[in-house]
Design an enzyme around this catalytic site. Structure first.
Site, PDB file in Angstrom:
ATOM      1  CB  SER A 283     -23.859   7.488 -10.826  1.00 26.18           C
ATOM      2  OG  SER A 283     -24.066   6.812 -12.071  1.00 26.18           O
TER       3      SER A 283
ATOM      4  CE  LYS B 104     -27.428   7.302 -13.577  1.00 21.38           C
ATOM      5  NZ  LYS B 104     -26.223   6.453 -13.810  1.00 21.38           N
TER       6      LYS B 104
ATOM      7  CB  SER C  28     -23.039   3.856 -12.446  1.00 23.08           C
ATOM      8  OG  SER C  28     -21.986   4.691 -12.048  1.00 23.08           O
TER       9      SER C  28
END
Length: 486
Positions: free
Chosen positions: A154, A79, A178
């Site tokens: 996210s 990420k 997330s």
């Protein structure tokens, strides 16, 4: 079977046996990205040269009989919230566009030391604020199971990349769900460790008392293996827990016979998609067939969790994001006439709408005259939520619930309705407020072919227990073998 169809541990076994090389696996991953990422859009940037160099080094270690770890040579994605030395890191925001960190996050360093080639940086909601990946400043990612739908957020890019088999595993972060929510929406396994279990040093902060990095993989065993690499105390993170790290794979196959599993009645509410509820309730019956006892439990302060979270998280974000002012790194407004203009215009041009909304919410909650009425009260309710879980775990070994109230929704469907978007984390964020470990494991599909996730919550630092419970269910099904229709 293609190399990219293998799980992390299956690939690791082939590497150990000399039946494949890390360079072959990394090139297969890069080819898969080139093939499907125009549709999935999981990656913000691919580090082909760095990944191949790491793969060749891994192959050399294995050839000499000295692999760095069991996962040495297994390609991974990150990420774009983890600092990576020499590789641009943006947290999905224009305000950090062009920022190249001078050092690695602790978890990145640990992955490199373990020999895992890092293929690239994955898309995310801006500063991890979002549940659909649509607040990314660059573009939304797409769900591999239906590219018209969100992969969640996210950590949507991480989930999409694993589900699309672009990488063998990925790291995400979980502040209010997330990791777990996108895992549920993409037929992947997502593990949010106990707060403090994994170092946050070098992780771009959203809400410092809630953020926690964790693995996103295709199988429970892969999640256990990846957590083994990144879970350890870190002197550079003051919130890192100095707790012993067990062997997360040791009891994976122990089953659930004799365990008491709680079912919180507050997590089965109006607004849940009927097909999600049906899949989760069938999973509960499966656990009974496997020898576990289901226990009805209550978490009475759950009804206040959403409001509590959306006072505490934005308050911490408004403080953390004050550092982005155009002076030291990232974007700097070019049309500023004064230092005050630099601050104001940089933040105006650099932050997206959702980030601005949460900064304003947080600034309001912390403002004079409202601090006691809002922020302080939210912290007191947070304590009550934590106490609810403590009482529940006196009766049961773990809690079972849906991960998300609905399957993946259409891109654009909720973007103009922030409250509807915030409700996507209604089952996941209480765990963050309490600092507990949580895991989402695939538990079926809707009639439209959309994945459904089962959430398992546990006592502090009992990630091994969650993995064992998840594996008992996974062993009875082949959901992780199903390929997204790309």
């Amino acid at each position: 079977m293609q190399l990219t169809d293998l799980t992390m541990l299956e690939l690791a076994a082939k590497l150990a046996a000399g039946e494949a090389s890390s360079e072959e696996a990394t090139r297969a991953s890069l080819a898969r990205i080139q093939q499907v990422d125009p549709k999935v859009r999981a990656f913000l940037r691919v580090d082909e040269a760095g990944a191949l160099a790491a793969a060749r080094a891994s192959d050399a270690r294995r050839k000499s009989g000295s692999p760095a770890s069991a996962l040495d040579g297994v390609p991974l994605g990150l990420k774009d919230i983890f600092l990576t030395e020499g590789v641009e890191t943006t947290a999905g925001s224009r305000i950090l566009e062009g920022f190249v960190p001078p050092y690695d996050a602790t978890v990145v360093r640990l992955l490199k030391e373990a020999g895992l080639p890092l293929v690239g940086k994955l898309n995310m909601d801006e500063f991890a604020m979002g549940s659909s990946n649509e607040s990314s400043a660059f573009f939304p990612s797409h769900n591999p199971w239906d590219v018209s739908r969100t992969p969640g957020g996210s950590s949507g890019g991480s989930a999409a990349a694993v589900a699309a088999r672009e990488v063998f595993g990925a790291l995400g972060t979980d502040t209010g769900g997330s990791i777990r929510q996108p895992a549920a929406l993409t037929n992947t396994v997502g593990l949010k460790p106990t707060y403090g279990r994994v170092s946050r040093f070098g992780v771009i902060a959203f809400a410092s008392s809630l953020d926690q990095p964790g693995p996103m993989t295709r199988t429970v065993a892969d999640a256990a293996a990846l957590l083994q690499v990144i879970a350890r105390p870190d002197a550079q993170d003051a919130t890192s827990a100095d707790a012993p790290v067990p062997d997360y794979s040791a009891d994976l196959e122990a089953g659930v016979r004799g365990l008491k599993l709680g079912v919180p009645r507050e997590y089965f509410t109006e607004g849940m998609d009927p097909e999600v509820e049906a899949a989760v309730r069938e999973a509960l019956r499966e656990y009974e067939r496997l020898g576990a006892t289901l226990v009805d439990v209550s978490l009475p302060h759950t009804k206040y969790a959403l409001a509590t979270y959306y006072l505490i998280a934005p308050a911490e974000a408004s403080s953390n994001l004050a550092r982005y002012d155009g002076v030291r790194f990232g974007l700097r407004a070019k049309d500023a006439r004064s230092l005050r203009d630099v601050y104001a215009l940089t933040r105006e041009q650099g932050f997206g709408a959702e980030v601005k909304r949460r900064i304003m919410l947080g600034t309001f909650a912390l403002s004079s005259g409202y601090y006691d009425a809002h922020y302080l009260r939210a912290q007191k309710v947070r304590t009550l939520i934590r106490e609810d879980f403590t009482r529940a775990f006196q009766q049961v070994d773990a809690l079972l619930s849906p991960t998300s109230p609905v399957p993946a929704f259409k891109l654009g469907e909720k973007v103009e309705d922030p409250l509807s978007m915030y409700l996507m984390d209604i089952y996941t964020l209480p765990c963050n407020l309490a600092g507990l470990p949580g895991l989402s494991v695939p538990c079926g599909f809707t009639k439209a072919g959309l994945p459904v996730g089962l959430q398992i919550l546990g006592r502090p630092f009992d990630e091994a227990g969650l993995l064992r419970i998840a594996r008992a269910y996974e062993r009875e099904h082949d959901f992780f073998r199903r390929s997204a229709p790309l």
